[in-house]
Design an enzyme around this catalytic site. Structure first.
Site, PDB file in Angstrom:
ATOM      1  N   PHE A 186       0.639  -1.508   0.382  1.00  0.00           N
ATOM      2  CA  PHE A 186      -0.195   0.028   0.091  1.00  0.00           C
ATOM      3  C   PHE A 186       0.861   1.237   0.599  1.00  0.00           C
ATOM      4  CE2 PHE A 186      -2.182  -3.585   2.198  1.00  0.00           C
ATOM      5  CZ  PHE A 186      -2.973  -3.514   1.808  1.00  0.00           C
ATOM      6  N   TYR A 187       0.585   1.998  -1.005  1.00  0.00           N
ATOM      7  CA  TYR A 187       1.032   3.101  -0.989  1.00  0.00           C
ATOM      8  C   TYR A 187       1.392   4.460  -0.940  1.00  0.00           C
ATOM      9  CZ  TYR A 187       5.555   0.782  -3.708  1.00  0.00           C
ATOM     10  OH  TYR A 187       6.233  -0.416  -3.848  1.00  0.00           O
ATOM     11  N   PHE A 188       1.661   5.221  -0.365  1.00  0.00           N
ATOM     12  CA  PHE A 188       0.699   6.544   0.604  1.00  0.00           C
ATOM     13  C   PHE A 188       1.827   8.032   0.293  1.00  0.00           C
ATOM     14  CE2 PHE A 188      -0.615   2.981   3.597  1.00  0.00           C
ATOM     15  CZ  PHE A 188      -1.967   3.936   4.064  1.00  0.00           C
ATOM     16  N   ALA A 201      -2.023   5.846  -1.906  1.00  0.00           N
ATOM     17  CA  ALA A 201      -2.023   6.512  -3.282  1.00  0.00           C
ATOM     18  C   ALA A 201      -2.513   4.934  -4.258  1.00  0.00           C
ATOM     19  CB  ALA A 201      -1.323   6.933  -3.780  1.00  0.00           C
TER      20      ALA A 201
END
Lengths: 173, 173
Positions: B36-38, B100
């Site tokens: 999970f990219y933030f 994101a």
């Protein structure tokens, strides 16, 4: 999950500790805690009433995010705490968080009627007692305020130690 | 500490895997990773070339901060990784970080001559091989590029899977 918590300044911890023992309070431990408070890269935590804290105690490191306080008397707020690693400090700095201040204290923990009681000796601030529980706000608050009455605690303090230390510094500027 | 790393797209993983075994590569494990990219609350990571990733693999959760890439050929960058807890996602959201994008892949890990080799099958992207080591940039890079030559890898890919998936999405807009 809410942390329901009150804090009160006291002149002396010894008398209070004896009273807690007399009431059946169970001694848990005594620990030295070093807390590092961080400022958000683009949000003023003093205005939003949030906090981000790294706590070192013994060999352990915890990160805690505290949301805004939601109650006038107590320090109740949403809180997320995670056991972590010292490397988290470099990660926060990489992300633009900056160290805003530190709080050092020796804390004695007791349990009484399911409530956590901390007797705190805080560097440069003095002596304080905190009573806390978690879960339902109204019932938790009633239990805590009842015990505070029994212990004769007045002048509830809603500011965190970090805020109190910051205000002392500003007064001396 | 730098993570020195290259990535290359391949048409097929089976042939490459056989070649790695023939060269003495030691199979470590096969894992499913969900990343999970933030996005930062006030910094555009696409411009600063940073990344903040939560990785779930098996029952474990890791948070990784990646600094800007510092080398033209490889994906080398400063990297801080900490084992953490799923609660970190709520903490990041509280601090204003927003999700994101996600990357899902099955990864087979091998070790060969002290280098880590990952054979990745990435959802919606295809097949890739990554070779990595950590430590001194120049000697690490030389070892990695040497092995890449032996394996016949061309067309080194500096973009992360997250960036590649983002670009596909933009093309289809």
């Amino acid at each position: 999950m809410y942390e329901i918590e009150i804090k009160s300044r006291v002149g002396d911890l010894r008398d209070l500790e004896n009273r807690i023992r007399d009431l059946g309070g169970e001694f848990k431990n005594e620990i030295f805690q070093e807390d590092f408070y961080f400022q958000h890269p683009c949000r003023d935590f003093r205005k939003t009433d949030e906090a981000l804290r790294i706590r070192k105690e013994r060999d352990e490191v915890f990160i805690t995010y505290k949301g805004p306080r939601i109650d006038r008397e107590t320090k109740t707020r949403a809180e997320i705490e995670i056991k972590t690693d010292e490397k988290i400090i470099d990660m926060l700095k990489g992300l633009g968080f900056t160290l805003a201040g530190t709080v050092k204290k020796t804390r004695k923990n007791y349990i009484l009627n399911g409530l956590g009681i901390s007797l705190d000796s805080v560097e440069n601030l003095g002596y304080f007692v905190e009573i806390e529980t978690s879960g339902d706000l109204e019932s938790g608050k009633a239990k805590i305020l009842n015990l505070a009455g029994i212990l004769g605690l007045k002048d509830l303090e809603r500011r965190s130690y970090f805020e109190m230390i910051g205000e002392i510094k500003n007064e001396h500027k």
